[in-house]
Each structure stands twice: as structure tokens, then as C-alpha cells.
Design an enzyme around this catalytic site. Structure first.
Site, mmCIF file in Angstrom:
data_model
loop_
_atom_site.group_PDB
_atom_site.id
_atom_site.type_symbol
_atom_site.label_atom_id
_atom_site.label_comp_id
_atom_site.label_asym_id
_atom_site.label_seq_id
_atom_site.Cartn_x
_atom_site.Cartn_y
_atom_site.Cartn_z
ATOM 1 N N GLY A 194 7.582 5.408 7.240
ATOM 2 C CA GLY A 194 6.700 6.648 7.787
ATOM 3 C C GLY A 194 7.298 7.750 9.056
ATOM 4 N N GLY A 195 5.849 7.872 8.951
ATOM 5 C CA GLY A 195 6.386 8.317 10.588
ATOM 6 C C GLY A 195 6.701 8.250 11.636
ATOM 7 C CD GLU A 199 -2.184 7.980 2.251
ATOM 8 O OE1 GLU A 199 -2.059 7.528 2.566
ATOM 9 O OE2 GLU A 199 -2.878 8.797 3.767
ATOM 10 C CB THR A 229 1.584 6.153 11.000
ATOM 11 O OG1 THR A 229 1.859 7.304 10.776
ATOM 12 C CG2 THR A 229 0.809 5.417 10.402
ATOM 13 N N GLY A 230 4.047 4.672 13.199
ATOM 14 C CA GLY A 230 5.093 3.491 13.158
ATOM 15 C C GLY A 230 4.292 3.039 14.677
ATOM 16 C CB CYS A 243 13.473 9.736 6.279
ATOM 17 S SG CYS A 243 14.656 8.542 5.268
ATOM 18 C CD GLU A 292 13.996 1.878 7.544
ATOM 19 O OE1 GLU A 292 14.897 2.264 8.238
ATOM 20 O OE2 GLU A 292 14.895 0.135 7.656
ATOM 21 C CE LYS A 314 -1.386 2.896 3.167
ATOM 22 N NZ LYS A 314 -1.711 4.183 1.805
ATOM 23 C CD GLU A 361 10.998 13.174 10.235
ATOM 24 O OE1 GLU A 361 9.671 12.573 10.688
ATOM 25 O OE2 GLU A 361 12.036 12.619 9.568
HETATM 26 P P1 NAD Z 1 2.955 8.416 7.599
HETATM 27 O O1 NAD Z 1 3.077 7.750 8.037
HETATM 28 O O2 NAD Z 1 2.260 9.543 6.994
HETATM 29 O O3 NAD Z 1 2.212 7.689 6.306
HETATM 30 C C1 NAD Z 1 3.129 6.632 5.972
HETATM 31 C C2 NAD Z 1 1.905 5.405 5.149
HETATM 32 O O4 NAD Z 1 1.837 4.655 6.246
HETATM 33 C C3 NAD Z 1 1.093 6.193 3.967
HETATM 34 O O5 NAD Z 1 1.076 5.012 3.162
HETATM 35 C C4 NAD Z 1 -0.221 5.969 4.948
HETATM 36 O O6 NAD Z 1 -1.388 5.726 4.581
HETATM 37 C C5 NAD Z 1 0.391 4.847 6.023
HETATM 38 N N1 NAD Z 1 -0.446 4.893 7.024
HETATM 39 C C6 NAD Z 1 -1.388 6.053 7.651
HETATM 40 N N2 NAD Z 1 -1.452 5.683 8.836
HETATM 41 C C7 NAD Z 1 -1.922 3.993 9.019
HETATM 42 C C8 NAD Z 1 -2.284 3.031 9.455
HETATM 43 N N3 NAD Z 1 -3.431 3.747 11.069
HETATM 44 N N4 NAD Z 1 -2.227 1.924 9.646
HETATM 45 C C9 NAD Z 1 -1.669 1.328 8.632
HETATM 46 N N5 NAD Z 1 -0.742 2.304 7.174
HETATM 47 C C10 NAD Z 1 -1.107 4.081 7.752
HETATM 48 O O7 NAD Z 1 4.582 8.918 6.120
HETATM 49 P P2 NAD Z 1 4.643 9.998 5.653
HETATM 50 O O8 NAD Z 1 4.061 11.357 5.937
HETATM 51 O O9 NAD Z 1 3.379 9.355 4.661
HETATM 52 O O10 NAD Z 1 5.874 9.795 5.370
HETATM 53 C C11 NAD Z 1 7.050 10.604 5.906
HETATM 54 C C12 NAD Z 1 7.245 9.986 6.987
HETATM 55 O O11 NAD Z 1 8.950 9.090 6.613
HETATM 56 C C13 NAD Z 1 8.263 11.160 7.478
HETATM 57 O O12 NAD Z 1 8.633 11.089 9.566
HETATM 58 C C14 NAD Z 1 9.901 10.490 7.214
HETATM 59 O O13 NAD Z 1 10.891 10.746 7.641
HETATM 60 C C15 NAD Z 1 9.769 9.030 7.279
HETATM 61 N N6 NAD Z 1 10.601 8.098 6.386
HETATM 62 C C16 NAD Z 1 11.382 7.355 6.727
HETATM 63 C C17 NAD Z 1 12.335 6.405 6.071
HETATM 64 C C18 NAD Z 1 13.270 5.420 6.773
HETATM 65 O O14 NAD Z 1 14.145 5.012 5.355
HETATM 66 N N7 NAD Z 1 13.773 5.777 7.848
HETATM 67 C C19 NAD Z 1 12.320 7.029 4.476
HETATM 68 C C20 NAD Z 1 11.311 7.901 3.746
HETATM 69 C C21 NAD Z 1 10.173 8.435 4.643
#
Ligand code: NAD
Length: 489
Positions: A226-227, A176, A230-231, A282, A248, A173, A383
Site C-alpha cells: 500500500g501507500g 475496503e 500507511t506503511g 506502483c 511493498e 484483509k 507518487e
Molecule cells: P493504502 O495504504 O491506503 O491501503 C492499503 C491497505 O492498507 C488497505 O487494505 C487499507 O485498508 C489498509 N490500511 C490502511 N490504513 C491501515 C492501518 N492503519 N492499519 C492497517 N491497515 C491499513 O494504499 P492503497 O491506496 O490501497 O494503495 C495504493 C498504494 O499501494 C500506492 O502507494 C501504491 O504504490 C502501493 N502499491 C505498491 C505495490 C508494490 O508492489 N510495491 C503494489 C501495489 C500498490
């Protein structure tokens, strides 16, 4: 509107819902894509489960799986320009960056193609002439792969290539906000011959389309980029069936400059460290730490060059930086700028939207530099994920390390110095998953990437990136079995 890919077929969302994908350069609509409901994701998971439990892929020889990944790399090369163009429209980054991303994606597929059959296991010395023992590696099972919007194609490849090499089945996934190149990549995987049900694609909102990948008992592993917030939710949801979790997450990455560094290069690279892709990286070097004897001149030089960065369309030659991903993200950045000013940071560059009328419809923000920052400030601790550089001053090597480690994150950092011993001392002392010496941002498919502390769990890329998707099994055989007689009665 059939961009969901489930069990080898392109489908619309069951309830017909769609979502507009927006071009961040001007706010225009790029495409309408299917918006999965929870039921669509559950169907995709069931397809992946069937393909794992009853399909051929997990039992396909590893060398054949590798050959398929090589075919994917060939197709990526064929479609490089189309993919790069699409990535630029979707994310706003420059075409040069998007082309480099596609090149990296090709390298990632080639790397895991070559690694697929290289480490099948090992023989273990049992210490007994009548026992043989070996470790074999097997795929984990069904994998849920969730990716962010800043490097859509690249992040998808970091997960898909090793997961496929190891023989798993999966549901991916993408964010979006930026689904277009992941849709194209899944098309290329199908064209290369990935069997039905092995790779499934769902699109849509995280809490709806993504959440089942973390909470379903049919999924064995969830890999999320992701963030941080959310992680944490993913980890909690994954606890239900104790699925394996790879995370990550974000970073607050120190870029440490000593007075004995090649300062001209370090100024130039400090810009690259933080303003690449408008800071939406990131590993962005958003936290500049400069030794006191050169601090004022260094920070002034960075600010002066930041003021000259040319914003524009990623498709136009000469553009150095594109827009932020969305209006909401720009508001978040503006909130950080206000908080920095309120806490006493000194604005040296940016701190505003650009004045050019031709950029008014996009989500642009000027590269911003703050001096006189302290580690207690919100803009230094959190961040921002945008074009904001904060500069702090340090006196000694010990203080530089102490500041660089004073963060909840631990993704990446850099040290600039001409003293080789100092470079090694600082690299050893920094609690971050990647440390660059006299450089910023390079990464290699063959080198592990990931975070210490709250920057994540596990590693992507390198041999460990494959091991994330494999289970180690110990097979022990007694070649001369006899009764033990422990329970004689
Ligand atoms: P985000 O956490 O908002 O979303 C990431 C993904 O998770 C998206 O596909 C989103 O739809 C999905 N998501 C959101 N809520 C969810 C849930 N409850 N259950 C399952 N999936 C869900 O992050 P973002 O705004 O898309 O990306 C930015 C973040 O990603 C930053 O914090 C950045 O540091 C991090 N990032 C880290 C790395 C790394 O290698 N460490 C690389 C790229 C980005």
C-alpha cells in the site's frame, strides 16, 4: 451478508455492520459486504493462532501443501472469466487486463506449488568429525496480510501462495474499496481443502479491521502492500512484539529514453508505462526522462497519442483505459495537476475530466502529459498514482542516472537505448528494485519484486518471496559428547 471467513466458517460482522462496494465506472453499488469491527479481526487472529499452534497445516508435508496450491490454480482456471469480470467491475480496469491478472495469479500459485518442497534446508560443514549441523526452514507463524485496491487478486496471491507454501496460518484483509475477488479467492482456497483456521478473511477499514494485524502480539509477521504513509504506521504498530515486517510501498519510477533508442517503440511503451490501469500502478513510469536532442519531438508524440486514448467501461471492447478508483482519488489527482500548473509545468495533454456525458457518473480523468518539469516540483517528487506523466530533459548519461535516482522511492525504472553497454551501465547505477531495458512492466513470478529505499522492505515473488515466510533454524548435534572441564571446581 456473511463474507468474513473465520475458522473455516463464513460469518457476518459481529455487530452486523456492512459497507457498499462501488463500481468506479458509474458510481453504482455493486454489493454490500460485511464490515469487520476490531473484535472480528481479533477473533480471526485467534483462529489463525490456534490453527498454527495446534493444527496440522504447519506440519503437513511440503509436497502436500504444494499439491493443494496446484488445486487452487486449477480452480482459478475454472473460474477465470467470473473472476476477471468481477475484478473489472470492482477496479474499473479493462477486461483484458483483468484476464491477464488472473493468468498471472494462476502462474504465481503454480510457481509456489512447485517451490514448496524444493529447498528444505542444507547441511553445514562443522569442521568436526563428531558434529553434524543443518539448517532447516520452518514457517514463521501467524501472518497478517494487507492488500491494496489496484491489483486486488494479484496482490493477494503474491502473499497467500508463498505464505501457504511455507506452512503458515494467516488473516488477510483486502482493501475496503475492492474486496470482491479476494472473497472469491478465499472461497476457492476453502474448496481446494485448506484446513479450518489456516486462512481467515476480514473486510473493512484499514485503521479498524487492518490495524490489529499489525499490532496484535499474536501475529508473527505482517506483510503490507500500500501507500508509504500507511506503511510507516504498520512498521510502528509492528514494533510492539517485534513482528517481522514486509512492505511493498509506492514508487516514482523513471523511464529514461536516450536519443539512440528505437524512438517509435519507446513512445508507444512510454504510454503503456504510465497509463496502464489509469496510472494506478506502483511501478508506473510516471517520470519520463528524455535526452535533450530528441526531447521536444518525443514528448509531443507521447502527448498526441495520450490525447487519443479511449476511456470507457472496462467491460466494453475497444476501451483502452477505465476510471480512477474513487471520487476522492480523482480529487487528489486534480490537486496534483493544479500544483504542476502553479509550479510552471507546461500542459500538453489532458488536465481535465472527459467531456463525454456517458462517463460523467464515473471517476474518469483524461491521460495528462506535462512538459518542462523539474525535479523540485511536487508532481515530480510525489507518487500521484494516477494518469499523469511528467517529462524532464537530460543531457548526459550521468545526468540521466542522477535524475533517475533523485527520489525517496526505489521501486522500478526503465532505460531505452540501442547501446548495450550503456544499458548495462545505467541498469547497474539505478537504485531501484527492478530495471527494465528496452521494455516496461513485465515481471515474472520467479523473479524477486520489491523496493530499494522508501519503496519497501523485503521481496515478494521468486525464492526470496518464499523465504519471507520462513524462519531458518540451525540444528547442531554433537555425536560424541564429553565433559569440557572448563569449570573444574
Ligand atoms: P493504502 O495504504 O491506503 O491501503 C492499503 C491497505 O492498507 C488497505 O487494505 C487499507 O485498508 C489498509 N490500511 C490502511 N490504513 C491501515 C492501518 N492503519 N492499519 C492497517 N491497515 C491499513 O494504499 P492503497 O491506496 O490501497 O494503495 C495504493 C498504494 O499501494 C500506492 O502507494 C501504491 O504504490 C502501493 N502499491 C505498491 C505495490 C508494490 O508492489 N510495491 C503494489 C501495489 C500498490
Amino acid at each position: 451478508m456473511s463474507q468474513l471467513f473465520i475458522d473455516g466458517k463464513w460469518e457476518s460482522a459481529e455487530d452486523g455492520q456492512t459497507r457498499a462496494v462501488i463500481n468506479p465506472f458509474d458510481g453504482s453499488e455493486l454489493a454490500q459486504v460485511a464490515e469487520a469491527a476490531e473484535a472480528d479481526s481479533r477473533r480471526a487472529i485467534e483462529a489463525a493462532r490456534r490453527a498454527f499452534d495446534h493444527g496440522t497445516w504447519p506440519r503437513t508435508p511440503a509436497a502436500e501443501r504444494g499439491a493443494l496450491l496446484d488445486r487452487v490454480a486449477d480452480l482459478l482456471l475454472r473460474d477465470k472469466e467470473t473472476l476477471a469480470h468481477s475484478e473489472t467491475l470492482d477496479t474499473g480496469k479493462t477486461l483484458g487486463e483483468s484476464r491477464a491478472d488472473v493468468d498471472d495469479v494462476i502462474r504465481v500459485f503454480r510457481y509456489y506449488a512447485a517451490l514448496a518442497d524444493k529447498n528444505p534446508g542444507r547441511i553445514v560443514d562443522t569442521g568436526s568429525p563428531t558434529a553434524v549441523s543443518r539448517i532447516v526452514y520452518e514457517p514463521v507463524g501467524v501472518c497478517g496480510l494487507i492488500t491494496p485496491w489496484n491489483y486486488p487478486l494479484l496482490q493477494a496471491s503474491w502473499k497467500l501462495a508463498p505464505a501457504l507454501a511455507a506452512g503458515n496460518t494467516m488473516v488477510i484483509k483486502p482493501s475496503e474499496l475492492t474486496p470482491l475477488t479476494t472473497i472469491a479467492l478465499v472461497g476457492l482456497l476453502a474448496e481446494a481443502g485448506v484446513p479450518e483456521g489456516v486462512v481467515n478473511l476480514v473486510l473493512g477499514a484499514g485503521p479498524v479491521a487492518g490495524a490489529p494485524l499489525a499490532d496484535s502480539p499474536l501475529v508473527d509477521l505482517v506483510s503490507f502492500t500500500g501507500g508509504l504513509v500507511t506503511g510507516r504506521q504498520i512498521m510502528i504498530a509492528a514494533a510492539g512484539n517485534v513482528k517481522k515486517v514486509a512492505l511493498e510501498l509506492g514508487g516514482k519510477n523513471p523511464n529514461i529514453v536516450f536519443a539512440d533508442a528505437d524512438l517509435e517503440t519507446a513512445v508507444d511503451q512510454a504510454l503503456n508505462a504510465v497509463f496502464l490501469h489509469a496510472g494506478q500502478v506502483c511501478s508506473a513510469g510516471a517520470r519520463l526522462l528524455v535526452q535533450d536532442t530528441v526531447y521536444d519531438g518525443f514528448v509531443a508524440a507521447v502527448a498526441e497519442r495520450a490525447d487519443r486514448i479511449r476511456l470507457g467501461s472496462g467491460l466494453v471492447a475497444g476501451t483502452e483505459s477505465g476510471p480512477l478508483i474513487s471520487a476522492a482519488h480523482r480529487e487528489k489527482i486534480e490537486g496534483y495537476v493544479s500544483s504542476a500548473l502553479a509550479e510552471g509545468a507546461r500542459l500538453l495533454a489532458g488536465g481535465r475530466r472527459p467531456a463525454e456525458p456517458e462517463l460523467a457518473d464515473g471517476f474518469f480523468y483524461r491521460p495528462t502529459v506535462f512538459a518542462d518539469c523539474r525535479r523540485s516540483m511536487r508532481v515530480v517528487r510525489e507518487e500521484t498514482f494516477g494518469p499523469i506523466l511528467t517529462a524532464e530533459c537530460f543531457h548526459t548519461e550521468r545526468e540521466a542516472v542522477e535524475l533517475g535516482n533523485d527520489t525517496d522511492y526505489g521501486l522500478a525504472g526503465a532505460v531505452w537505448t540501442s547501446d548495450g553497454d550503456r544499458a548495462q551501465r545505467v541498469a547497474a547505477a539505478l537504485r531501484h528494485g527492478t530495471v527494465w531495458i528496452n521494455d516496461y512492466h513485465p515481471y515474472l513470478p520467479q523473479a524477486e519484486w520489491g523496493g530499494f529505499k522508501q519503496s519497501g522492505i523485503g521481496r515478494e515473488l521468486g525464492p526470496a518471496g518464499l523465504d519471507e515466510y520462513r524462519e531458518a533454524k540451525h540444528v547442531y548435534q554433537n555425536t560424541d559428547p564429553r565433559p569440557l572441564g572448563l569449570f573444574a571446581g
